[in-house]
Design a protein around this motif. Structure first.
Motif, mmCIF file in Angstrom:
data_model
loop_
_atom_site.group_PDB
_atom_site.id
_atom_site.type_symbol
_atom_site.label_atom_id
_atom_site.label_comp_id
_atom_site.label_asym_id
_atom_site.label_seq_id
_atom_site.Cartn_x
_atom_site.Cartn_y
_atom_site.Cartn_z
ATOM 1 N N THR A 1 15.212 -22.895 -30.525
ATOM 2 C CA THR A 1 15.963 -23.035 -29.285
ATOM 3 C C THR A 1 15.097 -23.736 -28.245
ATOM 4 O O THR A 1 13.893 -23.941 -28.444
ATOM 5 C CB THR A 1 16.383 -21.661 -28.747
ATOM 6 N N ALA A 2 15.704 -24.077 -27.116
ATOM 7 C CA ALA A 2 14.961 -24.737 -26.036
ATOM 8 C C ALA A 2 13.826 -23.865 -25.525
ATOM 9 O O ALA A 2 12.835 -24.365 -24.991
ATOM 10 C CB ALA A 2 15.911 -25.091 -24.896
ATOM 11 N N GLU A 3 13.947 -22.537 -25.703
ATOM 12 C CA GLU A 3 12.899 -21.609 -25.263
ATOM 13 C C GLU A 3 11.806 -21.436 -26.310
ATOM 14 O O GLU A 3 10.864 -20.670 -26.113
ATOM 15 C CB GLU A 3 13.505 -20.242 -24.931
ATOM 16 N N GLY A 4 11.941 -22.131 -27.456
ATOM 17 C CA GLY A 4 10.932 -22.030 -28.500
ATOM 18 C C GLY A 4 11.162 -20.899 -29.481
ATOM 19 O O GLY A 4 10.316 -20.627 -30.334
ATOM 20 N N LYS A 5 12.308 -20.243 -29.404
ATOM 21 C CA LYS A 5 12.608 -19.139 -30.312
ATOM 22 C C LYS A 5 13.166 -19.690 -31.620
ATOM 23 O O LYS A 5 14.079 -20.521 -31.610
ATOM 24 C CB LYS A 5 13.628 -18.197 -29.666
ATOM 25 N N PRO A 6 12.640 -19.262 -32.785
ATOM 26 C CA PRO A 6 13.164 -19.768 -34.064
ATOM 27 C C PRO A 6 14.663 -19.536 -34.187
ATOM 28 O O PRO A 6 15.162 -18.452 -33.911
ATOM 29 C CB PRO A 6 12.384 -18.950 -35.100
ATOM 30 N N PHE A 7 15.372 -20.584 -34.591
ATOM 31 C CA PHE A 7 16.827 -20.509 -34.718
ATOM 32 C C PHE A 7 17.261 -20.704 -36.164
ATOM 33 O O PHE A 7 18.127 -19.999 -36.662
ATOM 34 C CB PHE A 7 17.472 -21.576 -33.826
ATOM 35 N N CYS A 8 16.665 -21.688 -36.823
ATOM 36 C CA CYS A 8 17.037 -21.988 -38.206
ATOM 37 C C CYS A 8 16.309 -21.035 -39.150
ATOM 38 O O CYS A 8 15.083 -20.917 -39.105
ATOM 39 C CB CYS A 8 16.677 -23.430 -38.553
ATOM 40 N N LYS A 9 17.059 -20.369 -39.992
ATOM 41 C CA LYS A 9 16.495 -19.411 -40.939
ATOM 42 C C LYS A 9 17.556 -19.078 -41.966
ATOM 43 O O LYS A 9 18.742 -19.383 -41.778
ATOM 44 C CB LYS A 9 16.054 -18.140 -40.211
ATOM 45 N N ALA A 10 17.136 -18.460 -43.057
ATOM 46 C CA ALA A 10 18.110 -17.970 -44.024
ATOM 47 C C ALA A 10 18.972 -16.918 -43.335
ATOM 48 O O ALA A 10 18.470 -16.058 -42.624
ATOM 49 C CB ALA A 10 17.389 -17.371 -45.229
#
Length: 207
Positions: A58-67
């Protein structure tokens, strides 16, 4: 004609980058625009899991793409997915902000409802920074400057509790503040009904 051949044919003329993943998150399609935008050749991308290759955040640096990502889960429930912005990794390691639209290719099976999830992406538009509507100074005498440069003045603003309430709210910006906390900070020596009346009057004057 296979599903991937059909997808390739449908999106052959788009200028957007495209990658498509199967139900196991493995990339099954990577077009020439994706190669140009992100630097990965199709031979490098196809077969890899999208979240491992692109490391979307995300724009905040939080992982978004994952299984088990939210986008795939929405598609499996046959719910529409709105376009969204994402930070993804180019081949060089540079992080690029892209805007993504999703097209789900369904199957007729309830056990495996998605044949492929097509991601169409393009560089995201940079949002212009919004100029501050107010500039508030708390050190020394509390002062509020409007966007046009004028300073807030007037008999109501000269009241100490009005300025104190503004300072309290600014220091707690973005937080839920219960009225009892404000009363405790500004009118600790008054009984509750009187303090509540003062708070209501001060809020009215501050507005």
């Amino acid at each position: 004609m296979s599903a991937m051949d059909e997808i390739s044919r449908l999106f052959a003329c788009t200028g957007d980058g495209i990658w498509a993943v199967d139900a196991d998150y493995r990339i099954v399609l990577w077009n020439s625009a994706a190669e140009e935008l992100l630097g990965y050749a199709a031979s490098e991308a196809v077969g890899q899991r999208c979240h491992e290759l692109l490391k979307g955040c995300t724009a905040e640096g939080k992982p978004f793409c994952k299984a088990g990502c939210a986008v795939m889960e929405q598609a499996r429930r046959r719910q529409p997915v709105r376009c969204f912005d994402l930070l993804i990794a180019e081949r060089t390691g540079t992080v690029r902000r892209v805007n993504i639209s999703i097209v789900a290719v369904p199957t007729e099976s309830d056990d495996r409802p998605i044949a492929a999830l097509v991601h169409l992406f393009r560089p995201a538009q940079e949002r212009p920074a919004c100029p501050p509507l107010l500039r508030i100074r708390l050190l020394g005498r509390t002062e509020v400057q409007r966007a046009d440069g004028s300073i807030v003045k007037g008999p109501l603003w000269r009241r100490a509790k009005v300025r104190a309430l503004l300072a309290f709210l600014v220091l707690h910006r973005g937080q839920f503040v219960h009225r009892d906390a404000v009363i405790e900070a500004l009118w600790p020596h008054l009984d509750y009904p009187a303090a509540l009346r003062n708070l209501n009057t001060t809020v009215y004057n501050l507005r």
